[in-house]
Scaffold this motif. Sequence first.
Motif, PDB file in Angstrom:
ATOM      1  N   SER A 130     -69.139 -12.238  69.651  1.00 41.14           N
ATOM      2  CA  SER A 130     -70.183 -10.899  69.835  1.00 41.14           C
ATOM      3  C   SER A 130     -69.347  -9.892  70.506  1.00 41.14           C
ATOM      4  CB  SER A 130     -71.175 -11.288  70.235  1.00 41.14           C
ATOM      5  OG  SER A 130     -71.300 -11.822  71.823  1.00 41.14           O
ATOM      6  N   MET A 131     -68.629 -10.350  71.515  1.00 41.98           N
ATOM      7  CA  MET A 131     -67.943  -9.210  72.425  1.00 41.98           C
ATOM      8  C   MET A 131     -66.661  -8.676  71.655  1.00 41.98           C
ATOM      9  SD  MET A 131     -69.822  -8.836  75.072  1.00 41.98           S
ATOM     10  CE  MET A 131     -68.571  -7.806  76.008  1.00 41.98           C
ATOM     11  N   ALA A 132     -66.156  -9.534  71.038  1.00 41.62           N
ATOM     12  CA  ALA A 132     -64.777  -9.327  70.304  1.00 41.62           C
ATOM     13  C   ALA A 132     -65.077  -8.177  69.175  1.00 41.62           C
ATOM     14  CB  ALA A 132     -64.180 -10.490  69.768  1.00 41.62           C
ATOM     15  N   VAL A 133     -66.134  -8.616  68.347  1.00 45.73           N
ATOM     16  CA  VAL A 133     -66.557  -7.610  67.694  1.00 45.73           C
ATOM     17  C   VAL A 133     -66.965  -6.382  67.791  1.00 45.73           C
ATOM     18  CG1 VAL A 133     -68.422  -7.264  65.376  1.00 45.73           C
ATOM     19  CG2 VAL A 133     -67.065  -9.508  65.839  1.00 45.73           C
ATOM     20  N   ALA A 134     -67.891  -6.258  68.927  1.00 49.32           N
ATOM     21  CA  ALA A 134     -68.454  -5.032  69.572  1.00 49.32           C
ATOM     22  C   ALA A 134     -67.200  -4.228  69.971  1.00 49.32           C
ATOM     23  CB  ALA A 134     -69.375  -5.414  70.655  1.00 49.32           C
ATOM     24  N   GLU A 135     -66.228  -4.890  70.741  1.00 49.26           N
ATOM     25  CA  GLU A 135     -64.996  -3.948  71.285  1.00 49.26           C
ATOM     26  C   GLU A 135     -63.918  -3.745  70.317  1.00 49.26           C
ATOM     27  OE1 GLU A 135     -64.035  -6.327  74.895  1.00 49.26           O
ATOM     28  OE2 GLU A 135     -66.183  -5.854  75.739  1.00 49.26           O
ATOM     29  N   ALA A 136     -64.030  -3.952  69.110  1.00 47.50           N
ATOM     30  CA  ALA A 136     -62.992  -3.976  68.119  1.00 47.50           C
ATOM     31  C   ALA A 136     -62.509  -2.242  68.092  1.00 47.50           C
ATOM     32  CB  ALA A 136     -63.409  -4.540  66.749  1.00 47.50           C
ATOM     33  N   ARG A 137     -61.235  -2.285  67.975  1.00 46.59           N
ATOM     34  CA  ARG A 137     -60.770  -0.948  67.894  1.00 46.59           C
ATOM     35  C   ARG A 137     -59.939  -0.558  66.695  1.00 46.59           C
ATOM     36  NH1 ARG A 137     -63.890  -0.676  70.763  1.00 46.59           N
ATOM     37  NH2 ARG A 137     -64.309   0.027  72.881  1.00 46.59           N
ATOM     38  N   GLN A 138     -59.864  -1.588  65.743  1.00 42.49           N
ATOM     39  CA  GLN A 138     -59.100  -1.522  64.425  1.00 42.49           C
ATOM     40  C   GLN A 138     -59.872  -2.419  63.402  1.00 42.49           C
ATOM     41  OE1 GLN A 138     -55.346  -3.718  66.106  1.00 42.49           O
ATOM     42  NE2 GLN A 138     -55.475  -4.628  64.005  1.00 42.49           N
ATOM     43  N   ARG A 139     -59.546  -2.070  62.272  1.00 39.48           N
ATOM     44  CA  ARG A 139     -60.170  -2.706  61.091  1.00 39.48           C
ATOM     45  C   ARG A 139     -59.423  -3.759  60.662  1.00 39.48           C
ATOM     46  NH1 ARG A 139     -63.661   1.505  57.423  1.00 39.48           N
ATOM     47  NH2 ARG A 139     -64.847   2.672  59.186  1.00 39.48           N
ATOM     48  N   HIS A 140     -60.008  -4.609  59.727  1.00 42.42           N
ATOM     49  CA  HIS A 140     -59.288  -5.816  59.486  1.00 42.42           C
ATOM     50  C   HIS A 140     -59.872  -5.957  58.034  1.00 42.42           C
ATOM     51  CE1 HIS A 140     -58.536  -6.772  63.543  1.00 42.42           C
ATOM     52  NE2 HIS A 140     -59.573  -6.562  63.934  1.00 42.42           N
ATOM     53  N   ASP A 141     -59.015  -7.119  57.338  1.00 47.51           N
ATOM     54  CA  ASP A 141     -59.394  -7.442  55.619  1.00 47.51           C
ATOM     55  C   ASP A 141     -60.328  -8.347  55.634  1.00 47.51           C
ATOM     56  OD1 ASP A 141     -57.528  -5.402  54.820  1.00 47.51           O
ATOM     57  OD2 ASP A 141     -56.139  -6.752  55.600  1.00 47.51           O
ATOM     58  N   LEU A 142     -60.287  -9.516  56.445  1.00 45.94           N
ATOM     59  CA  LEU A 142     -61.235 -10.502  56.258  1.00 45.94           C
ATOM     60  C   LEU A 142     -62.027 -10.938  57.528  1.00 45.94           C
ATOM     61  CD1 LEU A 142     -59.332 -12.955  54.114  1.00 45.94           C
ATOM     62  CD2 LEU A 142     -60.817 -11.151  53.244  1.00 45.94           C
ATOM     63  N   LEU A 143     -63.369 -11.147  57.689  1.00 43.16           N
ATOM     64  CA  LEU A 143     -63.808 -11.695  58.728  1.00 43.16           C
ATOM     65  C   LEU A 143     -64.576 -12.927  58.540  1.00 43.16           C
ATOM     66  CD1 LEU A 143     -64.777 -11.632  62.043  1.00 43.16           C
ATOM     67  CD2 LEU A 143     -66.277  -9.865  61.127  1.00 43.16           C
ATOM     68  N   LEU A 144     -64.112 -14.090  58.920  1.00 41.08           N
ATOM     69  CA  LEU A 144     -64.811 -15.630  58.746  1.00 41.08           C
ATOM     70  C   LEU A 144     -65.374 -15.881  59.954  1.00 41.08           C
ATOM     71  CD1 LEU A 144     -61.567 -16.832  56.790  1.00 41.08           C
ATOM     72  CD2 LEU A 144     -63.327 -15.437  55.982  1.00 41.08           C
ATOM     73  N   LEU A 145     -66.770 -16.033  59.805  1.00 42.88           N
ATOM     74  CA  LEU A 145     -67.519 -16.752  61.091  1.00 42.88           C
ATOM     75  C   LEU A 145     -68.095 -18.130  60.934  1.00 42.88           C
ATOM     76  CD1 LEU A 145     -69.778 -13.472  61.628  1.00 42.88           C
ATOM     77  CD2 LEU A 145     -67.654 -14.030  62.813  1.00 42.88           C
ATOM     78  N   ASP A 146     -67.478 -18.863  61.686  1.00 42.06           N
ATOM     79  CA  ASP A 146     -67.991 -20.267  61.681  1.00 42.06           C
ATOM     80  C   ASP A 146     -68.090 -20.686  63.133  1.00 42.06           C
ATOM     81  OD1 ASP A 146     -68.655 -23.036  61.253  1.00 42.06           O
ATOM     82  OD2 ASP A 146     -66.991 -23.679  60.473  1.00 42.06           O
ATOM     83  N   VAL A 147     -69.143 -19.946  63.835  1.00 38.55           N
ATOM     84  CA  VAL A 147     -69.282 -19.961  65.356  1.00 38.55           C
ATOM     85  C   VAL A 147     -70.269 -21.178  65.667  1.00 38.55           C
ATOM     86  CG1 VAL A 147     -69.669 -18.853  67.194  1.00 38.55           C
ATOM     87  CG2 VAL A 147     -68.536 -17.779  65.381  1.00 38.55           C
ATOM     88  N   ASP A 148     -71.391 -21.288  64.929  1.00 33.37           N
ATOM     89  CA  ASP A 148     -72.577 -22.244  65.073  1.00 33.37           C
ATOM     90  C   ASP A 148     -72.923 -22.880  63.809  1.00 33.37           C
ATOM     91  OD1 ASP A 148     -74.730 -23.340  66.420  1.00 33.37           O
ATOM     92  OD2 ASP A 148     -74.688 -22.137  67.967  1.00 33.37           O
ATOM     93  N   ASN A 149     -74.031 -23.449  63.907  1.00 34.15           N
ATOM     94  CA  ASN A 149     -74.407 -24.290  62.702  1.00 34.15           C
ATOM     95  C   ASN A 149     -75.160 -23.444  61.791  1.00 34.15           C
ATOM     96  OD1 ASN A 149     -72.877 -26.683  63.057  1.00 34.15           O
ATOM     97  ND2 ASN A 149     -74.523 -27.704  64.316  1.00 34.15           N
ATOM     98  N   GLY A 150     -75.467 -22.216  62.176  1.00 37.09           N
ATOM     99  CA  GLY A 150     -76.213 -21.386  61.365  1.00 37.09           C
ATOM    100  C   GLY A 150     -77.783 -21.076  62.160  1.00 37.09           C
ATOM    101  N   PRO A 151     -78.091 -20.023  61.296  1.00 33.55           N
ATOM    102  CA  PRO A 151     -79.443 -19.595  62.575  1.00 33.55           C
ATOM    103  C   PRO A 151     -80.635 -20.776  62.553  1.00 33.55           C
ATOM    104  CG  PRO A 151     -79.292 -18.493  60.074  1.00 33.55           C
ATOM    105  CD  PRO A 151     -78.211 -19.357  60.113  1.00 33.55           C
TER     106      PRO A 151
END
Length: 230
Positions: A130-151
């Motif tokens: 969450s901090m890494a995304v909030a502080e991102a200073r450049q753009r990327h082509d893919l963002l893959l999120l598998d951080v927890d088991n879902g909401p």
Amino acid sequence: MEETVEHAEVARAETERGELVLRRRSRHGAPDVLELRVNGVFVMDTLETGSEIEMAALALDLVPDPRDVVVGGLGLGFTTQRVLADPRVERVTVVELEEPLIGWMRDGTVPHGPALMADRRLRVVNADISMAVAEARQRHDLLLLDVDNGPRYLVHGDNAGLYEQSFLEQCRAMLNPGGVLVVWAADEAPELADAVRRVFGDVTETAYDVLLQDRPETYHLYSAQVPSTP
């Protein structure tokens, strides 16, 4: 007669969020399986890796030139491994909150870890996604999120925000035109689908059938793409 499955602890670590345990699952006549648990909750293993691989493959298929990829969650490395298998990819940044897990991948506690971590295109950052995304200073082509088991099956309650509209808006902002977001969930999550749709304008839900320790389950991938042109 029911076949005996034996478990042996391989590594354990205590963090401020609780307990990480890596254990070996053995069954006569079958290869050993490594299993990761967080605070006693099963997270993943080295046997059923299909959905982790598929989330990378799905995103890679949607983008003609996926040079720069961010993966939220190192896990046991299978999503990252699939991304790095694509010769078009030039840079992969993995954001992993649990430092012991990074160490187990580097030092061979997870046997396939050192080869993966040695790839020069890979950078692993010990941080909160969450901090890494909030502080991102450049753009990327893919963002893959598998951080927890879902909401619906959170291992850590603090991760609830990762599935909400405000965070998804930050995710969209860090993607290039034509960029793709994929979010992994252990169960169907219509509220997540609705949030992704509100942010991206559309969402694709992909159900993925798995056999989890001889029990059929269905995991879900939620994907969305930024329009290539405004």
